[in-house]
Design an enzyme around this catalytic site. Structure first.
Site, PDB file in Angstrom:
ATOM      1  N   GLY A  98       0.758  -1.246   0.000  1.00 47.83           N
ATOM      2  CA  GLY A  98       0.000   0.000   0.000  1.00 47.83           C
ATOM      3  C   GLY A  98       0.785   1.291   0.000  1.00 47.83           C
ATOM      4  O   GLY A  98       0.228   2.333  -0.312  1.00 47.83           O
ATOM      5  N   HIS A  99       2.082   1.278   0.335  1.00 41.52           N
ATOM      6  CA  HIS A  99       2.727   2.547   0.703  1.00 41.52           C
ATOM      7  C   HIS A  99       2.988   3.502  -0.458  1.00 41.52           C
ATOM      8  O   HIS A  99       3.348   4.646  -0.223  1.00 41.52           O
ATOM      9  CB  HIS A  99       4.009   2.284   1.505  1.00 41.52           C
ATOM     10  CG  HIS A  99       5.166   1.740   0.718  1.00 41.52           C
ATOM     11  ND1 HIS A  99       6.472   1.975   1.083  1.00 41.52           N
ATOM     12  CD2 HIS A  99       5.206   0.959  -0.397  1.00 41.52           C
ATOM     13  CE1 HIS A  99       7.278   1.375   0.228  1.00 41.52           C
ATOM     14  NE2 HIS A  99       6.541   0.740  -0.664  1.00 41.52           N
ATOM     15  N   HIS A 100       2.792   3.045  -1.699  1.00 47.87           N
ATOM     16  CA  HIS A 100       2.913   3.962  -2.841  1.00 47.87           C
ATOM     17  C   HIS A 100       1.575   4.614  -3.220  1.00 47.87           C
ATOM     18  O   HIS A 100       1.549   5.501  -4.077  1.00 47.87           O
ATOM     19  CB  HIS A 100       3.468   3.238  -4.065  1.00 47.87           C
ATOM     20  CG  HIS A 100       4.887   2.790  -3.920  1.00 47.87           C
ATOM     21  ND1 HIS A 100       5.898   3.621  -3.514  1.00 47.87           N
ATOM     22  CD2 HIS A 100       5.456   1.561  -4.111  1.00 47.87           C
ATOM     23  CE1 HIS A 100       7.037   2.949  -3.470  1.00 47.87           C
ATOM     24  NE2 HIS A 100       6.797   1.698  -3.818  1.00 47.87           N
ATOM     25  N   ALA A 101       0.475   4.192  -2.627  1.00 41.51           N
ATOM     26  CA  ALA A 101      -0.843   4.725  -2.983  1.00 41.51           C
ATOM     27  C   ALA A 101      -1.111   6.023  -2.234  1.00 41.51           C
ATOM     28  O   ALA A 101      -1.079   6.058  -1.005  1.00 41.51           O
ATOM     29  CB  ALA A 101      -1.929   3.703  -2.672  1.00 41.51           C
ATOM     30  N   ASN A 142       6.102   6.996  -0.790  1.00 38.54           N
ATOM     31  CA  ASN A 142       5.642   8.319  -1.248  1.00 38.54           C
ATOM     32  C   ASN A 142       4.160   8.541  -1.003  1.00 38.54           C
ATOM     33  O   ASN A 142       3.736   9.662  -0.693  1.00 38.54           O
ATOM     34  CB  ASN A 142       5.942   8.494  -2.745  1.00 38.54           C
ATOM     35  CG  ASN A 142       5.246   7.460  -3.608  1.00 38.54           C
ATOM     36  OD1 ASN A 142       5.462   6.253  -3.437  1.00 38.54           O
ATOM     37  ND2 ASN A 142       4.411   7.911  -4.526  1.00 38.54           N
TER      38      ASN A 142
END
Length: 301
Positions: A98-101, A142
């Site tokens: 999930g951490h790029h969404a 991001n």
């Protein structure tokens, strides 16, 4: 996910964990981090039969949206179990990551930002005021940074290879408005070892966490920072994840009553992913280096 679970089984750790069943995240829960327009875009892309999300480099299929809701909801079930005292810590073995969404865009294999949704859930449902998110994936988180860019209630710390995908995460990126100083990036070069990474954490993360005094600790646990991963060039070993996990447990014990949930992000060398996850879970179980191969709780779905 199969590699992680099998690694935990081989290490004799899965039987020591309480398994937590996932549930689908609701629109209300997703909308704490994502816009209605983005949720609609995901649905439209899937209904159109696309094989890639139109906002970024993320493969999709008929079941992707349902699976992404279960991933986010699995993390919510994990934090609920910790907050309600059923487990002490948890490792959420979920995909997609999930951490790029961001609020408006999926990319980098991510549809919904699992860890950000968990942070907002802790605030909205349990009234917590200060959440620490630490991201040790080899890629910069991001999307998580964007969601909390102006928010002083969430301290976001990311160590990552730089320059590298997605191109963000410089030291100059520190938040905006009331959020200035609550984003801290620790960019490091290709070839960084666990010793070097841990030294940077002790120098930068530890004093920040002490000053912030978080009430809950979340980890974006990307094991593509392990040596040998095809999508990263860090050189961490399984024992380094023991040390990093122990440092996070120490931070959680100081101000957060030990409350910690880690969330699977990247990791693409399956044997390395399995053994690093086992080292992480063994440390959460209090076994440390005595069982270096694969937590107190391991939700998966």
């Amino acid at each position: 996910m199969d590699a992680v679970i099998q690694g935990l089984e081989r290490a004799g750790l899965l039987a020591r964990c309480q398994l937590i069943s996932p549930r689908p995240a609701t629109d209300r829960e997703l909308l704490r981090c994502h816009t209605p327009q983005y949720l609609q875009r995901v649905q439209e892309d899937i209904l159109a039969g696309r094989d890639q999300l139109s906002t970024g480099d993320t493969a999709i299929s008929t079941h992707s949206e349902r699976t992404a809701r279960l991933a986010a909801g699995g993390v919510l079930a994990a934090v609920e179990s910790v907050m309600e005292g059923r487990v002490r810590q948890a490792f959420a073995v979920v995909r997609p990551p999930g951490h790029h969404a961001s609020a408006t865009r999926g990319m980098g294999f991510c549809l919904y930002n699992n860890v950000a949704i968990a942070a907002r859930h802790l605030q909205a449902v349990y009234g917590l005021a200060r959440i620490l998110i630490v991201d040790w994936d080899v890629h910069h988180g991001n999307g998580t940074q964007d969601i909390f860019w102006r928010d002083p209630s969430v301290l976001f710390f990311s160590s990552h290879q730089h320059p590298f995908y997605p191109g963000s995460g410089t030291r100059r990126e520190q938040g905006e408005g009331p959020g200035v100083g609550f984003t801290c990036n620790c960019p490091l070069p290709a070839g960084t070892t666990g010793h070097q990474l841990l030294a940077a954490w002790r120098q930068q993360l530890v004093p920040l966490a002490e000053a912030f005094s978080p009430e809950f600790v979340l980890i974006s646990a990307g094991f593509d920072s392990r040596g040998g991963d095809p999508l990263g060039d860090f050189q961490l070993e399984d024992g380094d994840f023991v040390a990093l996990t122990q440092l996070m447990l120490d931070i959680a014990a100081t101000s957060a009553q030990g409350r910690l949930v880690s969330v699977l992000e990247g990791g693409y060398a399956l044997e390395g992913l399995a053994s690093a996850s086992a080292a992480h879970v063994a440390t959460l179980l209090g076994l440390g280096a005595t069982a270096p191969d694969a937590t107190r709780a391991s939700p998966h779905g």
